[in-house]
Design a protein around this motif. Structure first.
Motif, mmCIF file in Angstrom:
data_model
loop_
_atom_site.group_PDB
_atom_site.id
_atom_site.type_symbol
_atom_site.label_atom_id
_atom_site.label_comp_id
_atom_site.label_asym_id
_atom_site.label_seq_id
_atom_site.Cartn_x
_atom_site.Cartn_y
_atom_site.Cartn_z
ATOM 1 N N LYS A 8 106.260 11.521 -28.811
ATOM 2 C CA LYS A 8 105.487 10.815 -27.791
ATOM 3 C C LYS A 8 104.009 11.203 -27.867
ATOM 4 N N PRO A 94 106.053 5.143 -23.961
ATOM 5 C CA PRO A 94 107.052 4.342 -23.251
ATOM 6 C C PRO A 94 106.614 3.717 -21.931
ATOM 7 N N ASP A 95 105.601 4.229 -21.280
ATOM 8 C CA ASP A 95 105.251 3.729 -19.950
ATOM 9 C C ASP A 95 104.138 2.692 -19.944
ATOM 10 N N LEU A 96 103.550 2.413 -21.102
ATOM 11 C CA LEU A 96 102.420 1.491 -21.145
ATOM 12 C C LEU A 96 102.697 0.311 -22.068
ATOM 13 N N ASP A 151 100.669 -0.746 -16.885
ATOM 14 C CA ASP A 151 101.935 -0.043 -16.669
ATOM 15 C C ASP A 151 103.086 -1.009 -16.940
ATOM 16 N N ALA A 153 106.300 -0.927 -16.253
ATOM 17 C CA ALA A 153 107.218 -1.173 -15.129
ATOM 18 C C ALA A 153 106.603 -2.105 -14.098
#
Length: 161
Positions: A8, A94-96, A151, A153
């Motif tokens: 990551k 993973p979050d963007l 983001d 999510a």
């Protein structure tokens, strides 16, 4: 075959230029097999060796079309044409997600797992995936070149509403 840990951001290997592959042997075959298994397990469409902590110029791509799994060793983009702007994500971030400008059509040159040279053309989403993975081999992340970053999510929730 084995599922590998996906490195990551901000791991430093993601910022390095990966090393050229010079030996086409059983170790390379195992690496390619492990990369494909890892990519499928993570539900990705592409993976570069640095993403599993290995500084080698090796990528796997499968965008879910008739092309199937494509393995490429020492890939080079030798032609680019047109432009597309579209969303990208990354297993190493993973979050963007982000909107990234890429060539619409590309031509690549590289080698298969046995050292045979080949060229191929890609357009649309497949071209985007190859450009994303080749960037990984040069230490470039999509967040470095995105027109906008958001983001993942939050964007997914907005699309559901």
């Amino acid at each position: 075959m084995a599922i590998k840990f996906i490195v990551k951001d901000p791991d430093s290997i993601l910022r390095e230029k990966a090393m050229t592959v010079t030996k086409f042997n059983a170790n390379l075959h195992k690496l390619l097999n492990d990369m494909a298994e890892t990519m499928y397990d993570a539900e990705g469409v592409g993976l570069a060796a640095p993403q599993i902590g290995i500084s080698k110029r090796v990528i796997v791509v499968d965008v879910g079309d008739e092309s199937g799994l494509i393995e490429m060793v020492n890939p080079e983009i030798i032609e680019k044409e047109g432009e597309q702007l579209g969303p990208e994500g990354c297993l190493s971030i993973p979050d963007l997600n982000g909107d990234v400008r890429r060539a619409q059509r590309i031509k690549l040159r590289g080698f298969d797992r046995n050292g045979a040279a080949f060229e191929m053309e890609a357009t649309d989403f497949l071209a985007r995936a190859f450009q994303h993975e080749v960037d990984h081999l040069n230490g470039v992340l999509f967040t470095d070149i995105a027109d906008s970053i958001y983001d993942a999510a939050v964007r997914a929730r907005k699309h559901e509403e």
